[in-house]
Write a protein that holds these residues in place. Structure first.
Motif, mmCIF file in Angstrom:
data_model
loop_
_atom_site.group_PDB
_atom_site.id
_atom_site.type_symbol
_atom_site.label_atom_id
_atom_site.label_comp_id
_atom_site.label_asym_id
_atom_site.label_seq_id
_atom_site.Cartn_x
_atom_site.Cartn_y
_atom_site.Cartn_z
ATOM 1 N N LEU A 1 0.817 -1.208 0.000
ATOM 2 C CA LEU A 1 0.000 0.000 0.000
ATOM 3 C C LEU A 1 0.855 1.266 0.000
ATOM 4 O O LEU A 1 0.608 2.200 -0.772
ATOM 5 C CB LEU A 1 -0.936 -0.001 1.212
ATOM 6 C CG LEU A 1 -2.053 -1.056 1.186
ATOM 7 C CD1 LEU A 1 -2.868 -0.990 2.481
ATOM 8 C CD2 LEU A 1 -2.965 -0.869 -0.018
ATOM 9 N N LEU B 1 2.567 1.734 -3.353
ATOM 10 C CA LEU B 1 1.647 2.241 -4.370
ATOM 11 C C LEU B 1 1.373 3.736 -4.180
ATOM 12 O O LEU B 1 1.232 4.484 -5.149
ATOM 13 C CB LEU B 1 0.333 1.463 -4.316
ATOM 14 C CG LEU B 1 0.403 0.006 -4.796
ATOM 15 C CD1 LEU B 1 -0.909 -0.713 -4.530
ATOM 16 C CD2 LEU B 1 0.751 -0.057 -6.276
ATOM 17 N N LEU C 1 -1.919 5.391 -5.573
ATOM 18 C CA LEU C 1 -2.933 5.645 -4.547
ATOM 19 C C LEU C 1 -2.737 7.043 -3.988
ATOM 20 O O LEU C 1 -1.599 7.459 -3.738
ATOM 21 C CB LEU C 1 -2.817 4.640 -3.389
ATOM 22 C CG LEU C 1 -3.191 3.175 -3.609
ATOM 23 C CD1 LEU C 1 -2.917 2.380 -2.340
ATOM 24 C CD2 LEU C 1 -4.642 3.038 -4.016
ATOM 25 N N GLY D 1 -5.609 -2.523 -4.003
ATOM 26 C CA GLY D 1 -4.434 -2.474 -3.143
ATOM 27 C C GLY D 1 -4.627 -3.247 -1.851
ATOM 28 O O GLY D 1 -3.716 -3.916 -1.371
ATOM 29 N N GLN E 1 -2.344 -6.293 -0.653
ATOM 30 C CA GLN E 1 -1.628 -6.171 0.613
ATOM 31 C C GLN E 1 -1.968 -7.303 1.563
ATOM 32 O O GLN E 1 -1.090 -7.832 2.258
ATOM 33 C CB GLN E 1 -1.957 -4.835 1.267
ATOM 34 C CG GLN E 1 -1.282 -4.623 2.623
ATOM 35 C CD GLN E 1 0.220 -4.608 2.513
ATOM 36 O OE1 GLN E 1 0.788 -3.759 1.841
ATOM 37 N NE2 GLN E 1 0.893 -5.543 3.192
#
Length: 367
Positions: free
Chosen positions: A75, A78, A84, A209, A213
């Motif tokens: 996460l 990203l 994100l 995500g 994850q």
């Protein structure tokens, strides 16, 4: 000289030079990721550091072991590369925290691991490593002389046996350069607020995500870490207990400005390798994070040399890639790891995760 007392887990918490060295071993990958996150998103770095400081102390005292408290790398990675936003990162962390707390209470962690398959989890690790490496190259190209100097420092210290410390040295040099530009920041206590960097937002990217994850977290942060607790410290801590503690961490920290956090087998092994044997290492590191939060000013972060940050991300990416391939000794599993990694880099980690899970299921049926 060492000082000790008893933790809730009826284990000694020692405060010594070896515990301090072990604590620093866990910060080698954490700090570069946090600095990168603070430099590339709207996250409030002081609030993030407070979250890490508090939960390092909480779980060190609770378990009586130097458990790692790390960013959820898929996460956070990203978010660093722009896939994100911080709002989506916060939403994904809350979703992951809720799932981890629930499956931990129901005892489902082992079952989830068998459904997903370890090669798929390793492939997600590789995909994140490749994305971080791509971002590192872009940052380094912004100032090649500075990047070359950072690489030289890392390489030289690695040759003389201080590979882990090299990252802290480079991070320190970048901090000195930033202070030279902005001056010493005035210590400031982070303001207590709910979602200080913005409200969470659920989106398709956040959901993808989260799924990716959770695959990594179940395998590395819960199951592998539980095994290492027994191997290194002769302590029987279940993967479900670790899942519950990670769920509590995310659900408590993110509303106050934190980021998704988990345990990790790599961080636990790093603490052990540098000398940590008790939860005292967590207390020492937690105090350090809290102190750093007082001076993590926005102006100081903005002045941090981005090319140096690129060098640090290269080190993190290579370590993550090494961890993805290290335990794989089967050619079909190796191909699956590489395939998930490449699809995640070229397209989408969520799609790579789903396709990898289907491929793992089909390969398992054939064997």
């Amino acid at each position: 000289m060492a000082y000790s007392f008893r933790s809730r887990a009826d284990s000694d918490l020692e405060f010594s030079a070896s515990e301090l060295a072990g604590a620093l071993g866990d910060s080698v990958t954490v700090l570069p990721l946090l600095v990168a996150l603070g430099a590339t998103t709207s996250v409030s770095l002081p609030h993030v550091l407070v979250g890490f400081g508090v939960f390092q102390i909480v779980w060190g005292v609770y378990y009586g072991l130097p458990l790692s408290v790390e960013p959820m790398k898929a996460l956070v990675g990203l978010a660093i590369v722009g896939a994100l936003t911080y709002a989506e990162l916060a939403a994904a962390g809350l979703l992951a925290g809720g799932v981890l707390l629930t499956v931990g209470r129901l005892g489902l962690v082992g079952r989830l691991q068998r459904v997903v398959g370890e090669p798929v989890i390793r492939g997600v690790q590789l995909a994140v490593a490749l994305l971080l490496l791509e971002a590192a190259v872009d940052l380094s190209l912004g100032n090649l002389p500075v990047a070359a100097g950072g690489i030289a420092v890392v390489g030289l210290l690695a040759l003389v046996g201080y590979r882990g410390a090299s990252v802290l040295v480079v991070l320190g040099l970048g901090g000195i350069a930033a202070v030279a530009t902005t001056g010493l920041p005035t210590p400031t206590i982070p303001e207590l607020a709910v979602f200080p960097a913005g409200s969470p937002r659920v989106s398709a990217a956040a959901l993808e995500g989260t799924v990716a994850q959770l695959g990594m977290t179940v395998g590395n942060a819960a199951i592998a870490t539980a095994l290492l607790c027994g191997d290194l410290y002769d302590r029987d801590i279940s993967a479900d207990a670790l899942s519950r503690s990670m769920g509590v961490t995310c659900l408590a920290a993110i509303p106050l400005g934190g980021v998704p956090m988990c345990h990790g087998s790599g961080g636990l092994a790093g603490k052990y390798a540098f000398g940590a044997r008790t939860g005292g290492a967590n207390v020492l590191l937690g105090v350090g994070y809290l102190a750093l939060a007082l001076v993590a000013a926005g102006a100081l972060l903005a002045a941090f040399p981005m090319a140096i940050l690129g060098v640090l991300l290269v080190v993190v990416a290579l370590e993550l890639a090494r961890a993805a391939f290290a335990p794989v000794d089967d050619l079909r599993a190796l191909a699956l790891v590489a395939g998930v990694g490449v699809v995640g880099l070229a397209g989408n980690i969520g799609v790579a995760f789903v396709l990898g899970t289907v491929a793992f299921w089909l390969l398992s049926r054939k064997s």
